[in-house]
Design an enzyme around this catalytic site. Structure first.
Site, short mmCIF file in Angstrom:
data_model
loop_
_atom_site.label_atom_id
_atom_site.label_comp_id
_atom_site.label_asym_id
_atom_site.label_seq_id
_atom_site.Cartn_x
_atom_site.Cartn_y
_atom_site.Cartn_z
N ASN A 55 -9.43 15.15 15.87
CA ASN A 55 -10.51 15.26 16.64
C ASN A 55 -10.81 13.79 17.57
O ASN A 55 -11.52 13.89 18.50
CB ASN A 55 -11.78 15.46 15.87
N THR A 56 -9.81 12.95 17.19
CA THR A 56 -10.06 11.57 17.84
C THR A 56 -8.53 11.42 18.43
O THR A 56 -8.41 10.98 19.49
CB THR A 56 -10.34 10.30 17.12
N GLY B 232 -9.65 23.84 7.46
CA GLY B 232 -8.87 22.95 8.64
C GLY B 232 -7.50 22.63 7.82
O GLY B 232 -7.18 22.42 6.56
N ASP C 283 -5.28 20.42 8.55
CA ASP C 283 -4.72 19.27 8.23
C ASP C 283 -5.14 19.03 6.73
O ASP C 283 -4.32 18.48 5.96
CB ASP C 283 -5.56 18.11 8.88
N ARG C 284 -6.10 19.62 6.21
CA ARG C 284 -6.53 19.56 4.72
C ARG C 284 -5.65 20.35 3.96
O ARG C 284 -5.02 19.84 2.75
CB ARG C 284 -7.82 20.18 4.36
N1 ATP Z 1 -6.56 0.71 13.42
C1 ATP Z 1 -7.49 1.08 12.70
N2 ATP Z 1 -8.27 0.17 11.88
C2 ATP Z 1 -9.72 0.56 11.26
N3 ATP Z 1 -10.14 1.69 11.26
C3 ATP Z 1 -9.58 2.70 12.25
C4 ATP Z 1 -8.27 2.16 12.83
N4 ATP Z 1 -8.05 3.25 13.59
C5 ATP Z 1 -8.78 4.43 13.19
N5 ATP Z 1 -9.86 3.80 12.30
C6 ATP Z 1 -11.11 4.52 11.80
O1 ATP Z 1 -10.69 5.77 11.03
C7 ATP Z 1 -11.49 6.75 11.74
C8 ATP Z 1 -10.68 7.85 13.00
O2 ATP Z 1 -9.32 7.91 12.27
P1 ATP Z 1 -8.24 8.61 13.05
O3 ATP Z 1 -7.85 8.02 13.99
O4 ATP Z 1 -7.11 9.28 11.91
O5 ATP Z 1 -9.03 9.91 13.54
P2 ATP Z 1 -8.46 11.42 13.64
O6 ATP Z 1 -7.16 11.31 13.16
O7 ATP Z 1 -8.38 11.72 15.21
O8 ATP Z 1 -9.17 12.40 12.89
P3 ATP Z 1 -9.32 13.82 12.57
O9 ATP Z 1 -7.85 14.01 12.03
O10 ATP Z 1 -10.25 13.66 11.25
O11 ATP Z 1 -9.77 14.33 13.72
C9 ATP Z 1 -12.41 6.03 12.73
O12 ATP Z 1 -13.57 6.03 11.71
C10 ATP Z 1 -12.13 4.64 12.87
O13 ATP Z 1 -12.91 3.77 12.94
C1 PAU Z 2 -12.98 18.69 8.48
C2 PAU Z 2 -11.96 18.52 9.64
C3 PAU Z 2 -12.70 18.10 10.78
C4 PAU Z 2 -11.01 17.14 8.98
O1 PAU Z 2 -10.05 16.88 10.09
C5 PAU Z 2 -10.91 19.80 9.80
O2 PAU Z 2 -9.95 19.81 8.58
C6 PAU Z 2 -11.87 20.75 10.23
O3 PAU Z 2 -12.13 20.93 11.29
N1 PAU Z 2 -11.83 21.83 9.24
C7 PAU Z 2 -12.38 23.25 9.38
C8 PAU Z 2 -13.46 23.59 8.31
C9 PAU Z 2 -12.91 23.49 6.87
O4 PAU Z 2 -11.74 22.77 6.51
O5 PAU Z 2 -13.59 24.17 6.09
K K Z 3 -7.35 14.46 9.79
#
Ligand code: ATP
Ligand code: PAU
Ligand code: K
Length: 276
Positions: free
Chosen positions: A15-16, A114, A116-117
């Site tokens: 999501n990020t 999800g 990813d989980r």
């Molecule tokens: N280099 C870093 N140092 C510290 N914290 C970080 C760093 N990069 C990301 N984060 C923290 O990790 C979190 C986001 O992680 P990540 O970038 O893995 O997100 P994402 O993979 O897009 O998330 P998701 O898979 O849940 O959508 C945020 O809370 C952010 O503050």
């Molecule tokens: C919980 C997140 C946002 C973690 O990335 C993802 O796995 C997701 O969107 N899940 C869908 C709902 C569920 O896992 O029950």
């Molecule tokens: K994730």
């Protein structure tokens, strides 16, 4: 048999960020696919894949490697898939949730978990000692704390806002609270006693996030017959490592689970095509 397969690029669309990994087909001593190189882009940066192209050139993955893409963020997955095809010449294959033969999912609505989980759970099943349960903490946009049972089934777990998301929520839904940047929340050990608004927020988010994870691991563990193996992944995992006893940090866990799932799904299809 751990036969070397061809190179694979895995893209975990969060999501990020979109996390990318290059896998040359080798496995490490524990049986996890070896991630030769990794890269990440913001989910807002899918229109121009120039940086990804330069990364691909550096990996030696070849001009048009096979690409598998996961799906917790369908709109971004769609944009990335289109841009990849237009700019990099290959069409990424969407990788679905693992089949029940690969991972049993004991949650109420397996089709809604999800992916990813579930990919984390597939990787945990390779890494965990036989007959030991595992808890996976994935500290991303959301933080998830999930259980894989001793028999290998995904049992569900807990979902809470990640550090950056909590920081944004405090600013968005109050009149007086400022936005505390996520690096401020995650990069230092704040004094628990904040004497100004920003420091109070830093303390609350940091120690609240750490405390939530520790408490959820403890509560999920209560019913287990054996001490679980604990695996930590996601962008904020490095900040949690010092506080979660016995946790092993695996920066590319979901990507490794995706690769395992993709190769096993292909194997299952080949076997059923052979009919023997
Ligand atoms: N280099 C870093 N140092 C510290 N914290 C970080 C760093 N990069 C990301 N984060 C923290 O990790 C979190 C986001 O992680 P990540 O970038 O893995 O997100 P994402 O993979 O897009 O998330 P998701 O898979 O849940 O959508 C945020 O809370 C952010 O503050
Ligand atoms: C919980 C997140 C946002 C973690 O990335 C993802 O796995 C997701 O969107 N899940 C869908 C709902 C569920 O896992 O029950
Ligand atoms: K994730």
């Amino acid at each position: 048999m751990a036969a070397a397969s061809s190179a694979l690029i895995a893209a975990d669309v969060g999501n990020t960020r979109v996390k990318l990994g290059y896998f040359d087909g080798t496995l490490d001593a524990s049986g996890l696919p070896v991630c030769g190189s990794r890269f990440a882009i913001s989910v807002n940066a899918c229109a121009d894949l120039g940086p990804v192209k330069r990364w691909l050139d550096e990996t030696g993955a070849g001009s048009e490697p096979r690409v598998v893409v996961s799906d917790v963020n369908p709109a971004v997955t769609r944009d990335l898939t289109r841009a990849w095809k237009e700019q990099l010449g290959t069409k990424p294959e969407q990788i679905r949730r693992p089949d029940p033969q690969i991972l049993e999912n004991r949650t109420d609505h397996p089709a809604r978990t999800g992916p990813d989980r579930l990919f984390n759970a597939v990787a945990a099943n390779v890494l965990r000692p036989k007959a030991k349960p595992a808890i996976i903490i994935d500290a991303g946009t959301a933080t998830t704390i999930d259980l894989v049972a001793a028999d290998g089934a995904f049992e569900g777990g807990a979902i809470l806002p990640g550090f950056a998301l909590s920081a944004q929520a405090l600013q968005s839904y109050t009149a007086l609270l400022p936005l505390v940047a996520s690096d401020d929340v995650t990069d230092s050990r704040p004094n628990p006693l904040g004497r100004n608004t920003r420091d109070a927020i830093r303390s609350g988010l940091y120690w609240g996030g750490v405390g939530a994870v520790i408490e959820l691991v403890r509560r999920i563990s209560i019913e287990l017959d054996d001490q679980p193996a604990i695996y930590l992944t996601g962008g904020a995992a490095p900040r949690l490592v010092p506080y979660v006893a016995q946790a092993r940090h695996l920066p590319t866990f979901a990507l490794q689970g995706m690769v395992l799932t993709s190769r096993r799904s292909a194997g299952t299809r080949e076997e059923s095509n052979c009919g023997d």
